[in-house]
Write a protein that holds these residues in place. Structure first.
Motif, PDB file in Angstrom:
ATOM      1  N   MET A  56       0.735  -1.249  -0.041  1.00 54.83           N
ATOM      2  CA  MET A  56      -0.358   0.175  -0.320  1.00 54.83           C
ATOM      3  C   MET A  56       0.490   0.971   0.500  1.00 54.83           C
ATOM      4  SD  MET A  56      -3.223  -0.773  -0.100  1.00 54.83           S
ATOM      5  CE  MET A  56      -4.216   0.800   0.739  1.00 54.83           C
ATOM      6  N   ILE A  57       2.019   1.317   0.754  1.00 56.62           N
ATOM      7  CA  ILE A  57       2.542   2.347   0.950  1.00 56.62           C
ATOM      8  C   ILE A  57       3.854   2.536   0.075  1.00 56.62           C
ATOM      9  CG2 ILE A  57       4.253   3.399   2.775  1.00 56.62           C
ATOM     10  CD1 ILE A  57       2.926   1.745   4.677  1.00 56.62           C
ATOM     11  N   ASP A  58       4.283   1.719  -0.558  1.00 58.20           N
ATOM     12  CA  ASP A  58       5.717   1.430  -1.596  1.00 58.20           C
ATOM     13  C   ASP A  58       5.269   1.425  -2.878  1.00 58.20           C
ATOM     14  OD1 ASP A  58       7.572   0.615   1.633  1.00 58.20           O
ATOM     15  OD2 ASP A  58       7.067   2.672   0.627  1.00 58.20           O
ATOM     16  N   ASN A  59       5.274   0.092  -2.769  1.00 59.64           N
ATOM     17  CA  ASN A  59       5.104  -0.986  -4.032  1.00 59.64           C
ATOM     18  C   ASN A  59       4.580  -1.952  -4.457  1.00 59.64           C
ATOM     19  OD1 ASN A  59       5.712  -1.571  -6.226  1.00 59.64           O
ATOM     20  ND2 ASN A  59       8.115  -1.341  -6.463  1.00 59.64           N
ATOM     21  N   PRO A  60       3.921  -1.381  -5.166  1.00 54.12           N
ATOM     22  CA  PRO A  60       2.697  -3.199  -5.214  1.00 54.12           C
ATOM     23  C   PRO A  60       3.601  -4.252  -6.038  1.00 54.12           C
ATOM     24  CG  PRO A  60       1.987  -1.574  -6.745  1.00 54.12           C
ATOM     25  CD  PRO A  60       2.729  -0.779  -6.278  1.00 54.12           C
ATOM     26  N   GLU A  61       4.320  -3.917  -6.043  1.00 54.55           N
ATOM     27  CA  GLU A  61       5.554  -5.302  -6.132  1.00 54.55           C
ATOM     28  C   GLU A  61       5.216  -6.166  -5.281  1.00 54.55           C
ATOM     29  OE1 GLU A  61       6.462  -6.312  -9.322  1.00 54.55           O
ATOM     30  OE2 GLU A  61       5.334  -4.615  -9.945  1.00 54.55           O
ATOM     31  N   TYR A  62       5.319  -5.622  -3.679  1.00 54.29           N
ATOM     32  CA  TYR A  62       5.577  -6.995  -2.842  1.00 54.29           C
ATOM     33  C   TYR A  62       3.951  -7.671  -2.482  1.00 54.29           C
ATOM     34  CZ  TYR A  62       8.884  -3.764   0.149  1.00 54.29           C
ATOM     35  OH  TYR A  62       9.914  -3.001   0.179  1.00 54.29           O
ATOM     36  N   TYR A  63       3.201  -7.492  -3.866  1.00 54.42           N
ATOM     37  CA  TYR A  63       2.243  -8.254  -3.241  1.00 54.42           C
ATOM     38  C   TYR A  63       3.021  -9.831  -3.729  1.00 54.42           C
ATOM     39  CZ  TYR A  63      -1.949 -10.711  -4.925  1.00 54.42           C
ATOM     40  OH  TYR A  63      -2.852 -12.012  -5.405  1.00 54.42           O
ATOM     41  N   ALA A  64       4.138  -9.786  -4.380  1.00 58.20           N
ATOM     42  CA  ALA A  64       5.178 -10.748  -4.589  1.00 58.20           C
ATOM     43  C   ALA A  64       4.875 -11.297  -3.324  1.00 58.20           C
ATOM     44  CB  ALA A  64       5.949 -11.022  -5.613  1.00 58.20           C
ATOM     45  N   PHE A  65       5.820 -10.955  -2.559  1.00 58.78           N
ATOM     46  CA  PHE A  65       5.849 -11.177  -1.125  1.00 58.78           C
ATOM     47  C   PHE A  65       4.736 -12.105  -0.610  1.00 58.78           C
ATOM     48  CE2 PHE A  65       9.732  -8.324  -2.080  1.00 58.78           C
ATOM     49  CZ  PHE A  65      10.507  -9.416  -1.977  1.00 58.78           C
ATOM     50  N   PHE A  66       3.723 -11.249  -0.689  1.00 60.25           N
ATOM     51  CA  PHE A  66       2.352 -12.118   0.437  1.00 60.25           C
ATOM     52  C   PHE A  66       2.724 -13.218  -0.905  1.00 60.25           C
ATOM     53  CE2 PHE A  66      -1.725 -12.265   0.189  1.00 60.25           C
ATOM     54  CZ  PHE A  66      -1.995 -11.753   1.493  1.00 60.25           C
ATOM     55  N   ASN A  67       2.258 -12.975  -1.747  1.00 61.16           N
ATOM     56  CA  ASN A  67       1.848 -14.656  -2.425  1.00 61.16           C
ATOM     57  C   ASN A  67       2.721 -15.346  -1.483  1.00 61.16           C
ATOM     58  OD1 ASN A  67      -0.121 -13.782  -3.946  1.00 61.16           O
ATOM     59  ND2 ASN A  67       1.207 -13.052  -5.566  1.00 61.16           N
ATOM     60  N   GLU A  68       4.300 -15.561  -1.538  1.00 64.66           N
ATOM     61  CA  GLU A  68       4.478 -16.594  -0.932  1.00 64.66           C
ATOM     62  C   GLU A  68       4.375 -17.060   0.180  1.00 64.66           C
ATOM     63  OE1 GLU A  68       8.901 -14.963  -0.708  1.00 64.66           O
ATOM     64  OE2 GLU A  68       9.315 -14.862  -2.628  1.00 64.66           O
ATOM     65  N   GLY A  69       3.759 -16.601   1.220  1.00 62.97           N
ATOM     66  CA  GLY A  69       3.192 -17.282   2.655  1.00 62.97           C
ATOM     67  C   GLY A  69       2.297 -18.183   2.562  1.00 62.97           C
ATOM     68  N   TRP A  70       1.524 -17.582   1.334  1.00 63.21           N
ATOM     69  CA  TRP A  70      -0.037 -18.756   1.271  1.00 63.21           C
ATOM     70  C   TRP A  70      -0.293 -20.483   1.059  1.00 63.21           C
ATOM     71  CZ3 TRP A  70      -2.253 -22.150  -2.110  1.00 63.21           C
ATOM     72  CH2 TRP A  70      -1.703 -22.080  -3.141  1.00 63.21           C
ATOM     73  N   GLY A  71       1.113 -20.371   0.600  1.00 64.65           N
ATOM     74  CA  GLY A  71       1.228 -21.827   0.305  1.00 64.65           C
ATOM     75  C   GLY A  71       1.546 -22.650   2.453  1.00 64.65           C
ATOM     76  N   ARG A  72       2.237 -22.066   2.692  1.00 60.69           N
ATOM     77  CA  ARG A  72       3.113 -22.274   4.186  1.00 60.69           C
ATOM     78  C   ARG A  72       1.551 -22.304   4.577  1.00 60.69           C
ATOM     79  NH1 ARG A  72       7.015 -19.033   5.532  1.00 60.69           N
ATOM     80  NH2 ARG A  72       6.134 -17.431   4.446  1.00 60.69           N
ATOM     81  N   PHE A  73       0.769 -21.367   5.045  1.00 64.18           N
ATOM     82  CA  PHE A  73      -0.255 -21.311   5.774  1.00 64.18           C
ATOM     83  C   PHE A  73      -1.346 -21.820   5.370  1.00 64.18           C
ATOM     84  CE2 PHE A  73      -3.926 -19.781   7.448  1.00 64.18           C
ATOM     85  CZ  PHE A  73      -3.479 -18.817   7.977  1.00 64.18           C
ATOM     86  N   VAL A  74      -1.042 -22.492   4.646  1.00 63.18           N
ATOM     87  CA  VAL A  74      -2.425 -23.882   4.275  1.00 63.18           C
ATOM     88  C   VAL A  74      -1.756 -25.147   4.440  1.00 63.18           C
ATOM     89  CG1 VAL A  74      -3.774 -25.302   1.931  1.00 63.18           C
ATOM     90  CG2 VAL A  74      -3.531 -22.777   2.040  1.00 63.18           C
ATOM     91  N   ASP A  75      -0.716 -24.669   3.963  1.00 69.44           N
ATOM     92  CA  ASP A  75       0.128 -26.696   4.861  1.00 69.44           C
ATOM     93  C   ASP A  75       0.007 -26.560   6.145  1.00 69.44           C
ATOM     94  OD1 ASP A  75       1.714 -29.127   3.672  1.00 69.44           O
ATOM     95  OD2 ASP A  75       2.776 -28.161   5.922  1.00 69.44           O
ATOM     96  N   LEU A  76       0.260 -25.735   6.979  1.00 71.19           N
ATOM     97  CA  LEU A  76       0.383 -25.706   8.362  1.00 71.19           C
ATOM     98  C   LEU A  76      -1.331 -26.343   8.922  1.00 71.19           C
ATOM     99  CD1 LEU A  76       2.523 -22.841   9.150  1.00 71.19           C
ATOM    100  CD2 LEU A  76       2.973 -25.325   9.883  1.00 71.19           C
ATOM    101  N   CYS A  77      -2.249 -25.364   8.279  1.00 72.55           N
ATOM    102  CA  CYS A  77      -3.725 -25.259   8.639  1.00 72.55           C
ATOM    103  C   CYS A  77      -3.788 -26.786   8.411  1.00 72.55           C
ATOM    104  CB  CYS A  77      -4.390 -24.483   7.675  1.00 72.55           C
ATOM    105  SG  CYS A  77      -6.438 -24.303   8.534  1.00 72.55           S
ATOM    106  N   THR A  78      -3.309 -27.604   7.639  1.00 76.75           N
ATOM    107  CA  THR A  78      -3.893 -28.622   7.046  1.00 76.75           C
ATOM    108  C   THR A  78      -3.013 -29.668   7.485  1.00 76.75           C
ATOM    109  OG1 THR A  78      -4.389 -28.352   4.872  1.00 76.75           O
ATOM    110  CG2 THR A  78      -4.065 -30.533   5.265  1.00 76.75           C
ATOM    111  N   ARG A  79      -2.222 -29.204   8.329  1.00 80.06           N
ATOM    112  CA  ARG A  79      -1.309 -30.350   9.504  1.00 80.06           C
ATOM    113  C   ARG A  79      -2.036 -30.332  10.263  1.00 80.06           C
ATOM    114  NH1 ARG A  79       4.722 -29.432   9.762  1.00 80.06           N
ATOM    115  NH2 ARG A  79       4.641 -29.233   7.311  1.00 80.06           N
TER     116      ARG A  79
END
Length: 601
Positions: A56-79
């Motif tokens: 929101m503040i600097d650069n929309p390209e931080y969206y790529a860093f945001f997407n790096e965590g969704w797979g790990r979050f889903v894996d932890l929730c499934t486990r």
């Protein structure tokens, strides 16, 4: 009855403790895994929130860093969903998953708005009123999941306490019942068993003191009566056996003494405490003992000389052999010196305990005389060879320098070969003379203060060029704090040079030689390690013998005649130290020698 009660008590205790263990294992496993998963989920959510704020503040390209965590979050929730067995927790996890999917969709929409209308207020309003509430809801659900885990743990703790309380009450009840019945059974057991057993014990004690004529009065026909009958039979057999055994022991003792007395070499038998049990006439003669006043006395009272006492004591020769020293004893009788090599054998009983030590003093006087005659012969021959060798050497030098006329190329080659052979013979003669002087004790060792760092440097100085030509790396690890040692500077330098020369000879090109020192008890140990071909295990024991060389079939260059290490051993032992080698074929050898830090008398 007592067995049944104890068995029931054990079964109940095992069952209750098993239940307790299962409950503890369950709460530990589920609580730990669930708490770990939730903590990691919250951590990933924080990382995504930081990426979203940065977007929101600097650069929309931080969206790529945001997407790096969704797979790990889903894996932890499934486990976490797969490991939990609690329906409330499973429901919350399903809710968390649905909220997280909504959170991802809202964030994706926010990213699209930033791409299109970043400079307007619309992305900020969307983030504040749409995305942020979903994120807060997701965080609250995670914390509620953690609270549910804690509630499950509290419930399990209550169950564990209940099981523990029931187990305690069961054990107390069964223990009290078992104790009461044991008291009653003990009273009856005392009347029926113990009183006859006490009388039987008294009779056994009397028999153990040698009164084998004891009998037990038989007053009952039960098991105690049968035991008494068999006991009376046993005492009768023991009495007969003792009478036979005494005669047999006396006979065996006389045989043993006769055998020991007939052995021509001195034989001394001692117990573990170095008390003399037996010795033959030859031993009495050697030790100048008259009469039988030696029996039962210690070695120190009978034998003169600390070395004799040490080698005749249990394990005395083993210490010498472990130190690679010849356990040789000498004694002066008139004008003749007798030499003996002790050989010890331990006497053990059926349980493996040492009962005594038999020491056989092998008379090696004639071998010592022959060895001295051989050394004298070698010294005489070597001395006689020095003069003609010197003349031959001078003649070869005169011919090579063409003093008496020109020499063609073929003649020069023959003179060079003769010169090399002459130098080898000269070296052999010199080593034979040195060895003869050392063995005969005629060489008087100097008592100088030797600096080991200087000693190593002087040994390396004439060899450094050969090391460089062969491409061998030399490392010295002589600490500046290494103390000086008393000794003969020249002889110790010869030992050091010999070991380094051997390392140079048997180390291939581009190898390594390491010289190291360290303090070892009251001595300083010097080590010379190389990365050469090593020494076979069957040759290590004899490597320090005279005229021994370890060669391979591919060796073509003539070396020494095998006197270097023998001389080194004589020099080191004359200083009161010891020398040995450790080697692995194909990996190299390490020669060690020690020099005491104090003067050896």
């Amino acid at each position: 009855m007592l067995v049944c009660i104890n068995a029931a008590t054990s079964i109940i205790a095992i069952y209750n403790f098993s239940q307790l263990r299962d409950s503890v294992d369950l709460v530990f496993r589920e609580t730990y895994e669930s708490a770990t998963a939730v903590a990691n989920m919250v951590k990933i959510l924080d990382e995504q929130e930081n990426a979203r704020y940065s977007m929101m503040i600097d650069n929309p390209e931080y969206y790529a860093f945001f997407n790096e965590g969704w797979g790990r979050f889903v894996d932890l929730c499934t486990r976490a969903r797969g490991t939990t067995s609690s329906p409330p927790q499973a429901a919350i996890l399903d809710s968390v998953m649905r909220t997280y999917e909504s959170y991802l969709r809202q964030t994706d929409s926010l990213y699209q708005l930033l791409q299109i209308k970043r400079k307007t207020a619309l992305p900020g309003l969307y983030e504040k009123y749409v995305v942020r509430p979903v994120a807060e809801k997701l965080r609250n659900q995670c914390f509620r999941l953690l609270e549910t885990s804690q509630q499950e743990m509290s419930a399990t703790e209550t169950k564990v306490r209940s099981t523990s309380r029931n187990t305690t009450f069961s054990l107390i009840f069964t223990t009290l019942a078992s104790l009461a019945l044991s008291i009653i059974a003990s009273i009856q057991f005392t009347k029926i068993i113990l009183r006859p057993a006490q009388k039987l014990t008294q009779t056994v004690r009397s028999i153990s003191r040698g009164h084998l004529n004891q009998k037990i009065d038989i007053k009952t026909d039960d098991e105690i009566g049968e035991l008494s009958q068999e006991f009376n039979k046993m005492t009768e057999r023991l009495r007969v056996y003792e009478e036979m055994n005494i005669h047999q022991l006396i006979s065996e003792k006389n045989k043993s003494e006769a055998i020991v007395a007939s052995i021509p070499d001195p034989v001394i038998v001692t117990d573990q405490g170095s008390q003399i049990l037996l010795m033959n006439q030859a031993a009495k003669k050697v030790l100048s003992i008259a009469g039988n006043n030696w029996q039962g006395k210690s070695l120190r009272e009978i034998v003169r000389g600390e070395r004799w006492i040490k080698l005749l004591s249990p394990e005395g020769t083993q210490e010498e052999e472990r130190a690679n020293r010849d356990p040789l004893l000498s004694i002066q009788q008139g004008e003749q010196t007798l030499y003996f090599r002790p050989r010890q054998t331990t006497i053990v009983d059926q349980e493996g305990s040492v009962q005594g030590v038999v020491t056989l003093l092998q008379d090696v006087t004639r071998y010592k005389v022959l060895d001295r005659m051989k050394s004298e012969f070698m010294a005489t021959v070597s001395h006689e060879l020095r003069t003609p060798l010197t003349s031959i050497n001078m003649a070869i030098d005169i011919l090579s320098q063409e003093v008496l006329g020109l020499v063609n190329e073929r003649q020069r080659d023959m003179l060079s070969t003769a010169k090399d052979d002459c130098e080898r013979l000269t070296k052999l003669v010199r080593e034979l003379l040195d060895l003869s002087r050392l063995e005969s004790g005629k060489y008087e060792m100097k008592r100088e203060t030797v600096n080991l760092r200087t000693l190593v440097e002087e040994a390396l100085k004439p060899l450094r060029l050969q090391f460089r030509e062969k491409g061998i790396q030399v490392e010295t690890d002589i600490s500046p704090t290494t103390p000086d040692v008393p000794g003969d500077q020249q002889q110790l330098s010869w030992v050091m040079t010999n070991l380094v020369s051997n390392a140079l000879r048997y180390t291939p090109e581009n190898g390594k030689v390491i010289i190291h020192s360290e303090i070892e008890n009251d001595s300083v140990r010097i080590s010379v390690a190389d990365s050469g071909r090593g020494i076979p295990a069957d040759a290590i024991e004899m490597i320090f013998d005279k005229f021994v060389q370890v060669k391979q079939a591919t060796d073509s260059m003539p070396g020494s005649v095998g006197l270097g290490l023998a001389i080194a051993k004589e020099v080191v032992e004359a200083h009161g130290g010891r020398i040995w080698v450790e080697s692995i074929v194909g990996k190299g050898s390490t020669f060690h020698f020690t020099i005491p830090r104090s003067r050896v008398s």
